[in-house]
Design an enzyme around this catalytic site. Sequence first.
Site, PDB file in Angstrom:
ATOM      1  N   HIS A 134      19.642  13.722  -6.084  1.00 46.50           N
ATOM      2  CA  HIS A 134      19.087  13.001  -4.798  1.00 46.50           C
ATOM      3  C   HIS A 134      20.326  12.621  -3.893  1.00 46.50           C
ATOM      4  O   HIS A 134      20.545  11.659  -3.800  1.00 46.50           O
ATOM      5  CB  HIS A 134      18.191  11.806  -5.344  1.00 46.50           C
ATOM      6  CG  HIS A 134      17.161  11.325  -4.213  1.00 46.50           C
ATOM      7  ND1 HIS A 134      17.260  11.929  -2.995  1.00 46.50           N
ATOM      8  CD2 HIS A 134      16.377  10.106  -4.211  1.00 46.50           C
ATOM      9  CE1 HIS A 134      16.490  11.081  -2.321  1.00 46.50           C
ATOM     10  NE2 HIS A 134      15.909  10.208  -3.130  1.00 46.50           N
ATOM     11  N   GLN A 179      20.146  10.079  -1.040  1.00 46.98           N
ATOM     12  CA  GLN A 179      19.929   8.785  -1.427  1.00 46.98           C
ATOM     13  C   GLN A 179      21.538   8.100  -1.583  1.00 46.98           C
ATOM     14  O   GLN A 179      21.663   7.369  -1.095  1.00 46.98           O
ATOM     15  CB  GLN A 179      19.215   8.524  -2.701  1.00 46.98           C
ATOM     16  CG  GLN A 179      19.278   7.142  -3.168  1.00 46.98           C
ATOM     17  CD  GLN A 179      18.582   6.406  -2.132  1.00 46.98           C
ATOM     18  OE1 GLN A 179      17.369   6.594  -1.877  1.00 46.98           O
ATOM     19  NE2 GLN A 179      18.694   5.304  -1.849  1.00 46.98           N
ATOM     20  N   ASP A 212      16.995   1.748 -11.198  1.00 46.51           N
ATOM     21  CA  ASP A 212      16.171   2.564 -10.500  1.00 46.51           C
ATOM     22  C   ASP A 212      15.101   2.503 -11.683  1.00 46.51           C
ATOM     23  O   ASP A 212      15.177   2.102 -12.853  1.00 46.51           O
ATOM     24  CB  ASP A 212      16.647   4.053 -10.396  1.00 46.51           C
ATOM     25  CG  ASP A 212      15.423   4.797  -9.711  1.00 46.51           C
ATOM     26  OD1 ASP A 212      14.551   4.251  -9.278  1.00 46.51           O
ATOM     27  OD2 ASP A 212      15.847   6.160  -9.810  1.00 46.51           O
ATOM     28  N   ARG A 232      19.043   5.274   5.195  1.00 43.87           N
ATOM     29  CA  ARG A 232      18.651   6.552   4.813  1.00 43.87           C
ATOM     30  C   ARG A 232      18.196   7.153   6.183  1.00 43.87           C
ATOM     31  O   ARG A 232      18.647   8.169   6.254  1.00 43.87           O
ATOM     32  CB  ARG A 232      17.539   6.499   3.861  1.00 43.87           C
ATOM     33  CG  ARG A 232      17.676   5.982   2.521  1.00 43.87           C
ATOM     34  CD  ARG A 232      18.289   7.081   1.529  1.00 43.87           C
ATOM     35  NE  ARG A 232      17.698   8.352   1.964  1.00 43.87           N
ATOM     36  CZ  ARG A 232      16.615   8.879   1.012  1.00 43.87           C
ATOM     37  NH1 ARG A 232      16.306   8.276   0.243  1.00 43.87           N
ATOM     38  NH2 ARG A 232      16.190  10.201   1.440  1.00 43.87           N
TER      39      ARG A 232
HETATM   40  N1   CP Z   1      14.560   6.372  -2.251  1.00 47.07           N
HETATM   41  C1   CP Z   1      13.419   7.294  -1.976  1.00 47.07           C
HETATM   42  O1   CP Z   1      13.840   8.332  -1.887  1.00 47.07           O
HETATM   43  O2   CP Z   1      12.251   6.874  -1.275  1.00 47.07           O
HETATM   44  P1   CP Z   1      11.146   7.788  -1.404  1.00 47.07           P
HETATM   45  O3   CP Z   1      10.631   8.435  -2.620  1.00 47.07           O
HETATM   46  O4   CP Z   1       9.942   7.044  -0.878  1.00 47.07           O
HETATM   47  O5   CP Z   1      11.298   8.748  -0.334  1.00 47.07           O
HETATM   48  N1  NVA Z   2      14.339   8.474  -9.883  1.00 46.64           N
HETATM   49  C1  NVA Z   2      13.085   8.279  -8.960  1.00 46.64           C
HETATM   50  C2  NVA Z   2      13.666   8.034  -7.577  1.00 46.64           C
HETATM   51  C3  NVA Z   2      12.721   7.966  -6.335  1.00 46.64           C
HETATM   52  C4  NVA Z   2      13.390   7.821  -5.032  1.00 46.64           C
HETATM   53  C5  NVA Z   2      12.243   9.309  -8.951  1.00 46.64           C
HETATM   54  O1  NVA Z   2      12.596  10.493  -8.961  1.00 46.64           O
HETATM   55  O2  NVA Z   2      10.958   8.993  -9.072  1.00 46.64           O
END
Ligand code: CP
Ligand code: NVA
Length: 306
Positions: A130, A133, A225, A294
Amino acid sequence: MVKHLLSMQDLSPNEIEAILDEAAGLKEKIRKGELHELLQDKTLGMIFEKPSLRTRVTFETGMTQLGGHAIYLAPADIQLGERESVPDVARNLSRWVDVVMARLFKHDIIVELARHSSVPVINGLTDLHHPCQTLGDLLTIRERKGKLRGLKLAWVGDGNNVCNSLLLGCTLVSMNISVACPRGYEPPADIVKQARANAKKSGVKVELTTDPKQAVGGADVVYTDIFASMGREAEAERRIEIFLPTYQVNKDLIEHAKSDAIVLHCQPWRLGQEISDDVAYSPRCAAFDQAENRLHTAKSILTFFL
Ligand code: CP
Ligand code: NVA
């Protein structure tokens, strides 16, 4: 060669700094109400296989503020790999749009999409990474701490996509990182190996432990998380049994961090699970700054790759 953002490892330390500086500049422009239509007439195609609030809204709003346009493609619209093949989706989209952002399950699929795309592909989250992020997080840390180099970030919980991108991102920008996960929920070995190679170059440490108190010891930033990421919902009950109470970021745990440590969470969160309510809504938690950042980093990523 088109440049893509699939993992933090696609960026050099200097490129990360440039993206953060540009994001800070764009944030200032918004504050002053200055127009910054750097991507006039450009179109972003956004492919989503999973739900999203922050990623969708920040990229879509970002394109509007930059004078361009974004198209949201829901799972049912594209049916990636079912209605048509991944390479053909990439070849078609490349003829119309200027950049693609994709939120997918399998990381291999975004790699395949990028391989067949003649426009930049940005990873808006896969099961493995990600990066968008992490860039928003680094901007938030830099704002709160005035620097990145030499700080220590502690990760508490599941060794997931957000953790993987932080392992790479922190070690690229010379931050120490300590990761505490239950046995069996560690980040993948190849990512840890890459992070250690980055750390060797930048002169910082990567630590892996099962003890959150050890990870959080002396930390400047404590990050957690959700226990069960998107796609892992069926494991949620089992994970709660394994992760609680040890892997919850609460007042007792953050006592072990530096007295001015901040708490980060990418959101969405499950209050009372990986983070307690009182910590989530305390002044030391910067989760809503992260969410705001973001937007600014989405815009700087777009301008950087276009
Ligand atoms: N943190 C994040 O990526 O949030 P969303 O899943 O809402 O895009
Ligand atoms: N680790 C989480 C992040 C969400 C933004 C997922 O993948 O669901």
